[in-house]
Design a protein around this motif. Structure first.
Motif, short mmCIF file in Angstrom:
data_model
loop_
_atom_site.label_atom_id
_atom_site.label_comp_id
_atom_site.label_asym_id
_atom_site.label_seq_id
_atom_site.Cartn_x
_atom_site.Cartn_y
_atom_site.Cartn_z
N ALA A 16 30.19 26.15 -62.55
CA ALA A 16 31.31 26.60 -61.72
C ALA A 16 30.86 27.67 -60.74
CB ALA A 16 32.43 27.13 -62.61
N ALA A 17 30.01 28.58 -61.19
CA ALA A 17 29.52 29.65 -60.30
C ALA A 17 28.69 29.07 -59.16
CB ALA A 17 28.69 30.65 -61.09
N VAL A 18 27.83 28.13 -59.45
CA VAL A 18 27.00 27.51 -58.40
C VAL A 18 27.88 26.75 -57.40
CG1 VAL A 18 25.24 25.75 -57.97
CG2 VAL A 18 24.92 27.41 -59.80
N GLU A 19 28.85 26.00 -57.91
CA GLU A 19 29.75 25.27 -57.01
C GLU A 19 30.54 26.22 -56.13
OE1 GLU A 19 32.09 22.79 -59.57
OE2 GLU A 19 30.43 21.39 -59.92
N HIS A 20 30.99 27.32 -56.71
CA HIS A 20 31.74 28.32 -55.95
C HIS A 20 30.87 28.90 -54.84
CE1 HIS A 20 34.64 31.49 -55.13
NE2 HIS A 20 33.63 32.37 -55.18
N LEU A 21 29.63 29.22 -55.16
CA LEU A 21 28.72 29.78 -54.16
C LEU A 21 28.42 28.79 -53.04
CD1 LEU A 21 26.15 31.80 -56.25
CD2 LEU A 21 27.79 32.67 -54.59
N GLN A 22 28.22 27.56 -53.40
CA GLN A 22 27.90 26.55 -52.39
C GLN A 22 29.04 26.35 -51.40
OE1 GLN A 22 26.77 23.26 -54.89
NE2 GLN A 22 24.60 23.78 -54.81
N THR A 23 30.26 26.51 -51.85
CA THR A 23 31.40 26.27 -50.96
C THR A 23 31.90 27.53 -50.27
OG1 THR A 23 32.94 26.51 -52.81
CG2 THR A 23 32.22 24.27 -52.25
N HIS A 24 31.73 28.71 -50.88
CA HIS A 24 32.34 29.92 -50.34
C HIS A 24 31.36 30.92 -49.72
CE1 HIS A 24 35.55 28.33 -52.86
NE2 HIS A 24 36.39 29.11 -52.18
N LEU A 25 30.10 30.80 -50.03
CA LEU A 25 29.15 31.76 -49.48
C LEU A 25 27.98 31.06 -48.77
CD1 LEU A 25 28.89 34.35 -52.38
CD2 LEU A 25 30.03 34.66 -50.20
N PRO A 26 28.26 30.42 -47.65
CA PRO A 26 27.13 29.84 -46.91
C PRO A 26 26.34 30.95 -46.23
CG PRO A 26 29.17 29.52 -45.70
CD PRO A 26 29.53 30.19 -47.01
N GLY A 27 25.14 30.68 -45.87
CA GLY A 27 24.33 31.65 -45.16
C GLY A 27 23.35 32.38 -46.06
N PRO A 28 22.73 33.45 -45.51
CA PRO A 28 21.67 34.15 -46.25
C PRO A 28 22.16 34.82 -47.53
CG PRO A 28 21.84 34.96 -43.97
CD PRO A 28 22.92 33.94 -44.17
N ALA A 29 23.36 35.42 -47.51
CA ALA A 29 23.86 36.07 -48.73
C ALA A 29 24.06 35.06 -49.84
CB ALA A 29 25.17 36.80 -48.43
N GLY A 30 24.63 33.94 -49.50
CA GLY A 30 24.83 32.88 -50.48
C GLY A 30 23.52 32.34 -50.99
N GLN A 31 22.53 32.25 -50.11
CA GLN A 31 21.21 31.73 -50.49
C GLN A 31 20.54 32.67 -51.49
OE1 GLN A 31 20.08 28.75 -49.73
NE2 GLN A 31 18.22 29.06 -50.90
N GLU A 32 20.67 33.98 -51.26
CA GLU A 32 20.07 34.95 -52.19
C GLU A 32 20.71 34.84 -53.58
OE1 GLU A 32 20.09 38.95 -50.74
OE2 GLU A 32 19.32 38.34 -48.78
N ILE A 33 22.01 34.77 -53.59
CA ILE A 33 22.72 34.67 -54.88
C ILE A 33 22.37 33.36 -55.56
CG2 ILE A 33 24.99 34.55 -55.96
CD1 ILE A 33 25.98 36.46 -53.76
#
Length: 129
Positions: A80-97
């Motif tokens: 669930a955390a990975v799916e949330h990140l993929q949809t809500h945090l695109p870009g460099p910040a999301g990539q780091e997380i």
């Protein structure tokens, strides 16, 4: 089909508390679910089938179910955390997380491997008893 005969007659037997405790202990070790059925079988001199269980394997089974449930919960949370990140945090910040979570996934996989090894060892110990 044979019709069940109704049990309408009562037999009263007096026993001491010690005798009752011994009867209940024997009852606990049988396949009978109802104490009255157990006593009827004794009175009619029917063979009493005893339970044969391996307590070590029962304990191991309960622990394995608990571990499986915990691992499944962790997997669901991680997914669930990975799916949330993929949809809500695109870009460099999301990539780091996402990279952090992938490192955590690797750590989790190593821990799961260690757990599996431990479970195999526990199983082998239980088989020896």
């Amino acid at each position: 089909m044979k019709k069940k005969e109704r049990r309408s007659k009562t037999v009263v037997v007096s026993v001491t508390p010690t005798e009752l405790a011994a009867l209940k202990e024997k009852f606990a070790g049988t396949n009978h679910r109802i104490f009255a059925e157990f006593v009827r079988a004794l009175l009619q001199q029917e063979p009493i089938v005893k339970k044969v269980r391996n307590q070590s394997l029962d304990d191991l089974h309960n622990e394995l179910i608990s571990i499986k449930n915990e691992l499944e919960t962790a997997r669901r949370s991680f997914t669930a955390a990975v799916e949330h990140l993929q949809t809500h945090l695109p870009g460099p910040a999301g990539q780091e997380i996402l990279e952090f979570l992938l490192a955590e996934e690797f750590s989790l996989t190593q821990n799961m491997t260690a757990i599996k090894t431990l479970l195999i060892q526990l199983y082998e110990i239980c088989l020896q008893k």
